[in-house]
Design a protein around this motif. Structure first.
Motif, PDB file in Angstrom:
ATOM      1  N   MET A   1      52.237   2.179 -21.951  1.00 60.46           N
ATOM      2  CA  MET A   1      53.473   2.261 -20.932  1.00 60.46           C
ATOM      3  C   MET A   1      53.578   0.749 -20.261  1.00 60.46           C
ATOM      4  SD  MET A   1      52.685   4.779 -18.339  1.00 60.46           S
ATOM      5  CE  MET A   1      53.059   4.366 -16.816  1.00 60.46           C
ATOM      6  N   TYR A   2      54.972   0.866 -19.658  1.00 59.43           N
ATOM      7  CA  TYR A   2      55.784   0.303 -19.572  1.00 59.43           C
ATOM      8  C   TYR A   2      56.358   0.048 -18.008  1.00 59.43           C
ATOM      9  CZ  TYR A   2      57.930   2.761 -24.351  1.00 59.43           C
ATOM     10  OH  TYR A   2      57.780   2.167 -25.464  1.00 59.43           O
ATOM     11  N   SER A   3      56.788  -1.377 -17.397  1.00 59.19           N
ATOM     12  CA  SER A   3      56.820  -2.113 -16.364  1.00 59.19           C
ATOM     13  C   SER A   3      58.423  -1.307 -16.105  1.00 59.19           C
ATOM     14  CB  SER A   3      56.703  -3.854 -16.436  1.00 59.19           C
ATOM     15  OG  SER A   3      57.673  -3.846 -17.111  1.00 59.19           O
ATOM     16  N   ARG A   4      58.265  -1.413 -14.682  1.00 55.26           N
ATOM     17  CA  ARG A   4      59.372  -1.728 -14.118  1.00 55.26           C
ATOM     18  C   ARG A   4      60.887  -2.221 -14.748  1.00 55.26           C
ATOM     19  NH1 ARG A   4      60.387   0.481  -8.410  1.00 55.26           N
ATOM     20  NH2 ARG A   4      58.272   1.478  -9.013  1.00 55.26           N
ATOM     21  N   ALA A   5      60.329  -3.958 -15.149  1.00 54.26           N
ATOM     22  CA  ALA A   5      61.404  -4.636 -15.108  1.00 54.26           C
ATOM     23  C   ALA A   5      61.767  -4.034 -16.792  1.00 54.26           C
ATOM     24  CB  ALA A   5      61.362  -5.754 -15.825  1.00 54.26           C
ATOM     25  N   GLU A   6      60.814  -3.260 -17.349  1.00 57.24           N
ATOM     26  CA  GLU A   6      60.913  -3.287 -18.987  1.00 57.24           C
ATOM     27  C   GLU A   6      61.575  -1.923 -19.307  1.00 57.24           C
ATOM     28  OE1 GLU A   6      57.284  -4.103 -22.360  1.00 57.24           O
ATOM     29  OE2 GLU A   6      57.019  -2.712 -20.082  1.00 57.24           O
ATOM     30  N   ILE A   7      60.993  -1.167 -18.116  1.00 59.52           N
ATOM     31  CA  ILE A   7      62.192   0.334 -18.182  1.00 59.52           C
ATOM     32  C   ILE A   7      63.612  -0.205 -17.382  1.00 59.52           C
ATOM     33  CG2 ILE A   7      62.526   2.138 -17.232  1.00 59.52           C
ATOM     34  CD1 ILE A   7      59.403   2.832 -17.116  1.00 59.52           C
ATOM     35  N   THR A   8      63.728  -0.762 -16.770  1.00 56.80           N
ATOM     36  CA  THR A   8      65.223  -1.626 -16.474  1.00 56.80           C
ATOM     37  C   THR A   8      65.980  -1.568 -17.353  1.00 56.80           C
ATOM     38  OG1 THR A   8      64.779  -1.390 -13.958  1.00 56.80           O
ATOM     39  CG2 THR A   8      66.823  -2.641 -14.610  1.00 56.80           C
ATOM     40  N   LYS A   9      65.806  -3.139 -17.896  1.00 55.72           N
ATOM     41  CA  LYS A   9      66.366  -3.860 -19.099  1.00 55.72           C
ATOM     42  C   LYS A   9      66.703  -2.952 -20.658  1.00 55.72           C
ATOM     43  CE  LYS A   9      66.336  -7.799 -22.028  1.00 55.72           C
ATOM     44  NZ  LYS A   9      67.313  -7.546 -22.328  1.00 55.72           N
ATOM     45  N   THR A  10      65.531  -2.202 -20.974  1.00 58.89           N
ATOM     46  CA  THR A  10      65.812  -1.332 -21.848  1.00 58.89           C
ATOM     47  C   THR A  10      67.089  -0.486 -21.640  1.00 58.89           C
ATOM     48  OG1 THR A  10      63.759  -0.800 -22.487  1.00 58.89           O
ATOM     49  CG2 THR A  10      65.098   0.767 -22.896  1.00 58.89           C
ATOM     50  N   LYS A  11      67.010   0.202 -20.528  1.00 63.96           N
ATOM     51  CA  LYS A  11      67.830   0.802 -20.108  1.00 63.96           C
ATOM     52  C   LYS A  11      69.905   0.844 -20.428  1.00 63.96           C
ATOM     53  CE  LYS A  11      65.670   5.188 -17.695  1.00 63.96           C
ATOM     54  NZ  LYS A  11      65.647   5.765 -16.376  1.00 63.96           N
TER      55      LYS A  11
END
Length: 152
Positions: free
Chosen positions: A1-11
């Protein structure tokens, strides 16, 4: 599972990489263009690219609140269907009046690539290879038909 911050940064990292990759590519009219945030110049008509978990997509989105006007613009695109598919070199999916999770209506002409994830950097080349030729072809198509949509 990814954190919201990880998803945002990766995108953000993906779209930055995509922007750098596309930066040297001129528009159909020869000028500089912000490919990730393509401006059609016609209100409520957007070219949308998405890279998410499980898919990537590119398409034309028509967002008029007035559903009759939205349908009229969609029908205008339909008059150019052969030209669009000829420029793209493939058929896309056409959806009149789809509804998002908030109940907002939009009409879409789009193509999806399933089985890729923006969260996996190994998939980025496939996503970029999917998006790049299609956004360039959309730009070429739009440079030819935009005058037919400027009255909306």
């Amino acid at each position: 599972m990814y954190s919201r911050a990880e998803i945002t940064k990766t995108k953000q990292d993906f779209w930055t990489a995509f922007g750098q990759y596309m930066k040297p590519v001129p528009s159909a009219e020869g000028g500089r263009i912000n490919w990730q945030n393509y401006k059609t110049g016609v209100p409520q008509v957007f070219f949308r690219m998405k890279a998410d978990r499980g898919f990537a997509s590119i398409g034309i989105e028509i967002n008029f609140k007035d559903l009759e006007l939205q349908e009229l613009v969609f029908e205008q695109f339909e008059t150019f269907r052969k030209m669009l598919h000829g420029t793209l070199g493939e058929e896309w999916d056409w959806q009149l009046h789809t509804y998002d999770e908030y109940g907002k209506a939009a009409s879409k002409i789009e193509k999806k690539l399933n089985g890729v994830s923006v969260m996996h950097q190994d998939d980025w080349p496939a996503i970029i290879s999917f998006l790049k030729p299609r956004i360039i072809a959309l730009d070429e198509f739009w440079s030819n038909v935009k005058p037919a949509f400027e009255g909306f």
